[in-house]
Design an enzyme around this catalytic site. Sequence first.
Site, PDB file in Angstrom:
ATOM      1  N   HIS A  86      -3.781   1.748   4.780  1.00 38.23           N
ATOM      2  CA  HIS A  86      -3.188   3.001   4.306  1.00 38.23           C
ATOM      3  C   HIS A  86      -2.995   3.976   5.472  1.00 38.23           C
ATOM      4  O   HIS A  86      -2.013   4.709   5.523  1.00 38.23           O
ATOM      5  CB  HIS A  86      -4.072   3.634   3.224  1.00 38.23           C
ATOM      6  CG  HIS A  86      -4.097   2.851   1.952  1.00 38.23           C
ATOM      7  ND1 HIS A  86      -5.048   1.887   1.691  1.00 38.23           N
ATOM      8  CD2 HIS A  86      -3.285   2.882   0.872  1.00 38.23           C
ATOM      9  CE1 HIS A  86      -4.817   1.368   0.499  1.00 38.23           C
ATOM     10  NE2 HIS A  86      -3.752   1.948  -0.020  1.00 38.23           N
ATOM     11  N   SER A 109      -7.515   3.528  -1.947  1.00 38.31           N
ATOM     12  CA  SER A 109      -7.612   3.323  -0.503  1.00 38.31           C
ATOM     13  C   SER A 109      -9.079   3.405  -0.108  1.00 38.31           C
ATOM     14  O   SER A 109      -9.774   4.344  -0.504  1.00 38.31           O
ATOM     15  CB  SER A 109      -6.815   4.409   0.228  1.00 38.31           C
ATOM     16  OG  SER A 109      -7.205   4.504   1.582  1.00 38.31           O
ATOM     17  N   MET A 110      -9.541   2.445   0.673  1.00 40.10           N
ATOM     18  CA  MET A 110     -10.926   2.481   1.161  1.00 40.10           C
ATOM     19  C   MET A 110     -11.144   3.718   2.036  1.00 40.10           C
ATOM     20  O   MET A 110     -12.192   4.335   1.982  1.00 40.10           O
ATOM     21  CB  MET A 110     -11.249   1.219   1.963  1.00 40.10           C
ATOM     22  CG  MET A 110     -11.265  -0.044   1.132  1.00 40.10           C
ATOM     23  SD  MET A 110     -12.649  -0.137  -0.001  1.00 40.10           S
ATOM     24  CE  MET A 110     -13.950  -0.600   1.109  1.00 40.10           C
ATOM     25  N   GLY A 111     -10.167   4.081   2.836  1.00 41.37           N
ATOM     26  CA  GLY A 111     -10.315   5.194   3.767  1.00 41.37           C
ATOM     27  C   GLY A 111     -10.055   6.569   3.165  1.00 41.37           C
ATOM     28  O   GLY A 111     -10.733   7.536   3.496  1.00 41.37           O
ATOM     29  N   LYS A 140       0.843  -1.197   0.000  1.00 42.88           N
ATOM     30  CA  LYS A 140       0.000   0.000   0.000  1.00 42.88           C
ATOM     31  C   LYS A 140       0.878   1.247   0.000  1.00 42.88           C
ATOM     32  O   LYS A 140       1.999   1.229   0.510  1.00 42.88           O
ATOM     33  CB  LYS A 140      -0.907  -0.010   1.223  1.00 42.88           C
ATOM     34  CG  LYS A 140      -1.907  -1.143   1.141  1.00 42.88           C
ATOM     35  CD  LYS A 140      -2.832  -1.187   2.315  1.00 42.88           C
ATOM     36  CE  LYS A 140      -3.928  -2.161   1.940  1.00 42.88           C
ATOM     37  NZ  LYS A 140      -4.334  -3.047   2.949  1.00 42.88           N
TER      38      LYS A 140
END
EC number: 3.9.1.3
Length: 125
Positions: A53, A94-96, A21
Amino acid sequence: MAAAGLAQIPDVDIDSDGVFKYVLIRVYAAPPSGDPAVETKEIVRGYKWAEYHADIYDKVSGEIQKKGYDCECLGGGRISHQSQDRKIHVYGYSMGYGRAQHSVSTEKIKAKYPDYEVTWADDGY
């Protein structure tokens, strides 16, 4: 002074091999008092040890703030670094933090690894 300080922060710090990542971070230098202009630069950080991340951003932002700068995460993705073949591929999101602007990250990486084939794509996770 601020720009000189920012120049001391490496543009790219990524692991030498593997898939991992990464995050794209904007660093802000504190402007001299009375000066409304703020110097900024983008940096790329990617490490195999990071499960999320946010793990990378939390570590790097702490280091940046200790040096007297502020920063924000612009997004993330993944890097496939094949040092034997001199290839780096930037992709995913990135999901966040959302998807980083891979074109910006790729240009930074190309500057550090000029003899590599550096590519990017918006697909994949």
